[in-house]
Design an enzyme around this catalytic site. Structure first.
Site, PDB file in Angstrom:
ATOM      1  N   ARG A  45       0.844  -1.203   0.000  1.00  0.00           N
ATOM      2  CA  ARG A  45       0.000   0.000   0.000  1.00  0.00           C
ATOM      3  C   ARG A  45       0.881   1.255   0.000  1.00  0.00           C
ATOM      4  NH1 ARG A  45      -3.803  -3.444   3.184  1.00  0.00           N
ATOM      5  NH2 ARG A  45      -2.564  -3.092   5.055  1.00  0.00           N
TER       6      ARG A  45
ATOM      7  N   PHE B 193     -10.961  -4.998  -5.802  1.00  0.00           N
ATOM      8  CA  PHE B 193     -11.039  -5.787  -4.563  1.00  0.00           C
ATOM      9  C   PHE B 193     -10.516  -4.928  -3.405  1.00  0.00           C
ATOM     10  CE2 PHE B 193      -9.962  -8.529  -8.195  1.00  0.00           C
ATOM     11  CZ  PHE B 193     -11.050  -9.400  -8.223  1.00  0.00           C
TER      12      PHE B 193
ATOM     13  N   ASP C 230     -15.479  -3.154  -4.912  1.00  0.00           N
ATOM     14  CA  ASP C 230     -15.588  -4.367  -4.098  1.00  0.00           C
ATOM     15  C   ASP C 230     -17.031  -4.836  -4.200  1.00  0.00           C
ATOM     16  OD1 ASP C 230     -13.560  -5.577  -1.730  1.00  0.00           O
ATOM     17  OD2 ASP C 230     -15.658  -6.179  -1.547  1.00  0.00           O
ATOM     18  N   SER C 231     -17.215  -6.145  -4.066  1.00  0.00           N
ATOM     19  CA  SER C 231     -18.583  -6.676  -4.152  1.00  0.00           C
ATOM     20  C   SER C 231     -19.278  -6.640  -2.792  1.00  0.00           C
ATOM     21  CB  SER C 231     -18.550  -8.112  -4.691  1.00  0.00           C
ATOM     22  OG  SER C 231     -17.706  -8.903  -3.876  1.00  0.00           O
TER      23      SER C 231
ATOM     24  N   ASP D  99      -6.039  -7.038  -6.237  1.00  0.00           N
ATOM     25  CA  ASP D  99      -5.731  -7.795  -5.011  1.00  0.00           C
ATOM     26  C   ASP D  99      -6.911  -8.704  -4.663  1.00  0.00           C
ATOM     27  OD1 ASP D  99      -4.531  -8.698  -2.681  1.00  0.00           O
ATOM     28  OD2 ASP D  99      -5.175  -6.972  -1.494  1.00  0.00           O
TER      29      ASP D  99
ATOM     30  N   CYS E  17      -2.860 -14.359  -3.403  1.00  0.00           N
ATOM     31  CA  CYS E  17      -2.619 -14.813  -2.026  1.00  0.00           C
ATOM     32  C   CYS E  17      -2.976 -16.292  -1.909  1.00  0.00           C
ATOM     33  CB  CYS E  17      -3.393 -13.968  -1.026  1.00  0.00           C
ATOM     34  SG  CYS E  17      -5.164 -14.003  -1.261  1.00  0.00           S
TER      35      CYS E  17
HETATM   36  N1  SAH Z   1      -6.779  -4.928  -0.996  1.00  0.00           N
HETATM   37  C1  SAH Z   1      -7.487  -5.068   0.248  1.00  0.00           C
HETATM   38  C2  SAH Z   1      -7.779  -6.525   0.600  1.00  0.00           C
HETATM   39  C3  SAH Z   1      -8.563  -7.283  -0.443  1.00  0.00           C
HETATM   40  S1  SAH Z   1      -9.367  -8.700   0.159  1.00  0.00           S
HETATM   41  C4  SAH Z   1      -6.715  -4.345   1.363  1.00  0.00           C
HETATM   42  O1  SAH Z   1      -5.619  -3.837   1.123  1.00  0.00           O
HETATM   43  O2  SAH Z   1      -7.222  -4.292   2.485  1.00  0.00           O
HETATM   44  C5  SAH Z   1     -10.361  -9.185  -1.166  1.00  0.00           C
HETATM   45  C6  SAH Z   1     -11.643  -8.369  -1.337  1.00  0.00           C
HETATM   46  O3  SAH Z   1     -12.257  -8.825  -2.536  1.00  0.00           O
HETATM   47  C7  SAH Z   1     -12.703  -8.531  -0.268  1.00  0.00           C
HETATM   48  O4  SAH Z   1     -13.018  -7.271   0.254  1.00  0.00           O
HETATM   49  C8  SAH Z   1     -13.933  -9.125  -0.991  1.00  0.00           C
HETATM   50  O5  SAH Z   1     -15.148  -8.553  -0.540  1.00  0.00           O
HETATM   51  C9  SAH Z   1     -13.675  -8.742  -2.407  1.00  0.00           C
HETATM   52  N2  SAH Z   1     -14.230  -9.608  -3.475  1.00  0.00           N
HETATM   53  C10 SAH Z   1     -14.217 -10.954  -3.551  1.00  0.00           C
HETATM   54  N3  SAH Z   1     -14.685 -11.380  -4.743  1.00  0.00           N
HETATM   55  C11 SAH Z   1     -14.996 -10.263  -5.443  1.00  0.00           C
HETATM   56  C12 SAH Z   1     -15.514 -10.027  -6.746  1.00  0.00           C
HETATM   57  N4  SAH Z   1     -15.774 -11.033  -7.586  1.00  0.00           N
HETATM   58  N5  SAH Z   1     -15.711  -8.751  -7.145  1.00  0.00           N
HETATM   59  C13 SAH Z   1     -15.436  -7.716  -6.297  1.00  0.00           C
HETATM   60  N6  SAH Z   1     -14.934  -7.887  -5.063  1.00  0.00           N
HETATM   61  C14 SAH Z   1     -14.714  -9.137  -4.635  1.00  0.00           C
END
Ligand code: SAH
Length: 399
Positions: free
Chosen positions: A214, A230, A252-253, A303, A343
């Site tokens: 970040r 995400f 984000d979803s 991510d 991850c």
């Molecule tokens: N980058 C973030 C962590 C990401 S965790 C940070 O730095 O804190 C992964 C995220 O993806 C979660 O919030 C989850 O809600 C979201 N997610 C999972 N599948 C998804 C999709 N198909 N479309 C959008 N978001 C999604």
């Protein structure tokens, strides 16, 4: 003490200090044992090799606590290991002053099935194996002693507990639950204030592993239009804003994750909120729409969640990674930067790099890797335990 006798030849991974003993390696058990109990591990010739925790339901039938067969696994053992884990992080300059920090990273800290994340004076503890579950009291006491934490919340509700035959366990295990009049828990992460919901957030409440990445985003963001896919509670988005991004669109979803992101933005009045846009959508769908609209971004962060929890899911996961990276490359402006992560334990760095290379080719983009990315120093990787290196990322620049 009950003895676990290995099949002939199956002692080799223990000589390499790998802490997992799989179902197929166990010849027999001599004695009675309950889930989570400590067993003595012997090779087929009767040589004593280790002390391990017995997990009868899991394919990982035992996890080694100590490769010294004479070490006693008791409260003092956990005090020693936990104090060492905390001390290891205290001397790392790159972690100095961080309010949010992973204190115990499971196997890599010699504590299989134990995850502990500290957020200021609160620790969120996750126990994922029969052995660590059994030693809850000792682990909590040792954490309090090593850190002086005011509160510990147990968040043992991860899916992997099911594989161990364990129920989910959540609740305050040390200190009182925060009062309603107290401000919600938050941390300062390199100048940005971020809320942490240990009770209702993902995993232990926050993704500490991406802290350094970040910060890198912040260093790269000046003047760029940023797309953060995400985004969860907006960690990358807020650092991009702090770095002077021209505009940050975050997807984000999860509605609650985006509500957390908006709340985080409100906690940082120094950031220009007018440059942000939050979109509740499936990333795969949203990126396809952007492509049709001909939108371009200068910096894209991908991510995603763990698409492949284990090697068994690798093939399907590989397709998903290919798909979003392909879309990512297509949406990159000329000279644009892509920060892409996996991850998934089941996808190694080499495979991930191949997938990303394939995506670039299919998108018709030439690209180069500027930097390889990983989790921060509070997520050490034991040299004998490559599985500990679950997070891998690439910073790429397209032509
Ligand atoms: N980058 C973030 C962590 C990401 S965790 C940070 O730095 O804190 C992964 C995220 O993806 C979660 O919030 C989850 O809600 C979201 N997610 C999972 N599948 C998804 C999709 N198909 N479309 C959008 N978001 C999604």
């Amino acid at each position: 003490m009950t003895q676990l006798i290995l099949k002939d030849g199956k002692e080799r991974s223990l000589f390499r200090r790998h802490p997992w003993i799989f179902e197929g390696s166990v010849a027999r058990l001599d004695g009675r044992v309950r889930p989570g109990d400590t067993v003595e591990v012997l090779d087929a010739g009767g040589r004593r090799l280790a002390k391990a925790a017995w997990s009868p339901k899991s394919q990982i039938r035992a996890r080694v606590w100590s490769f010294d067969p004479d070490e006693t696994i008791d409260d003092a053992f956990f005090k020693r290991r936990i104090a060492a884990a905390v001390a290891r992080r205290e001397v790392l300059p790159q972690l100095a002053g961080q309010a949010g920090m992973r204190l115990i990273h499971g196997e890599s800290d010699g504590l299989p099935g134990v995850i502990a994340d500290r957020y200021g004076d609160t620790i969120c503890l996750q126990l994922t194996a029969a052995g660590s579950d059994k030693w809850r009291k000792a682990i909590v006491a040792a954490l309090v002693k090593a850190t002086g934490a005011a509160r510990i919340y147990e968040r043992s509700d991860s899916d992997v507990r099911g594989l161990e035959g364990l129920e989910s366990v959540t609740g305050w295990v040390h200190g009182e639950a925060p009062g309603v009049d107290e401000p919600p828990l938050s941390i300062d992460e390199n100048g940005v204030r971020l809320g942490v919901d240990v009770v209702g957030g993902h995993k232990t409440g926050f993704y500490l592993d991406q802290r350094d990445n970040r910060l890198l985003t912040r260093a790269l963001a000046a003047g760029r239009s940023v797309l953060n896919c995400f985004c969860y509670t907006g960690g990358f988005s807020l650092q991009a804003l702090a770095g002077g991004a021209a505009h940050v669109l975050s997807i984000d979803s999860s509605g609650p994750a985006l509500a957390g992101a908006r709340a985080n933005l409100a906690q940082n009045p120094q950031l220009d909120a007018s440059r942000t846009e939050w979109l509740e959508a499936d990333v795969f769908d949203a990126l396809r729409v952007f492509r049709k609209e001909g939108r371009k971004f200068d910096l894209i962060v991908l991510d995603p969640p763990k698409f492949a929890p284990s090697a068994a899911h690798a093939e399907r996961a590989a397709r998903a990674y290919k798909d979003i990276n392909l879309l990512g490359f297509r949406l990159l402006a000329p000279g644009g930067l892509l920060m892409t992560y996996s991850c998934s334990g089941g996808i190694g760095l080499e495979l991930f790099q191949k997938i990303v290379a394939g995506a670039a080719i299919d998108a018709g983009r030439d690209a180069r890797i500027l930097q390889r990315l990983a989790a921060g120093a509070d997520h050490p990787v034991a040299v004998h335990f490559p599985e500990g290196e679950y997070l891998k990322g690439l910073l790429l620049q397209a032509d």
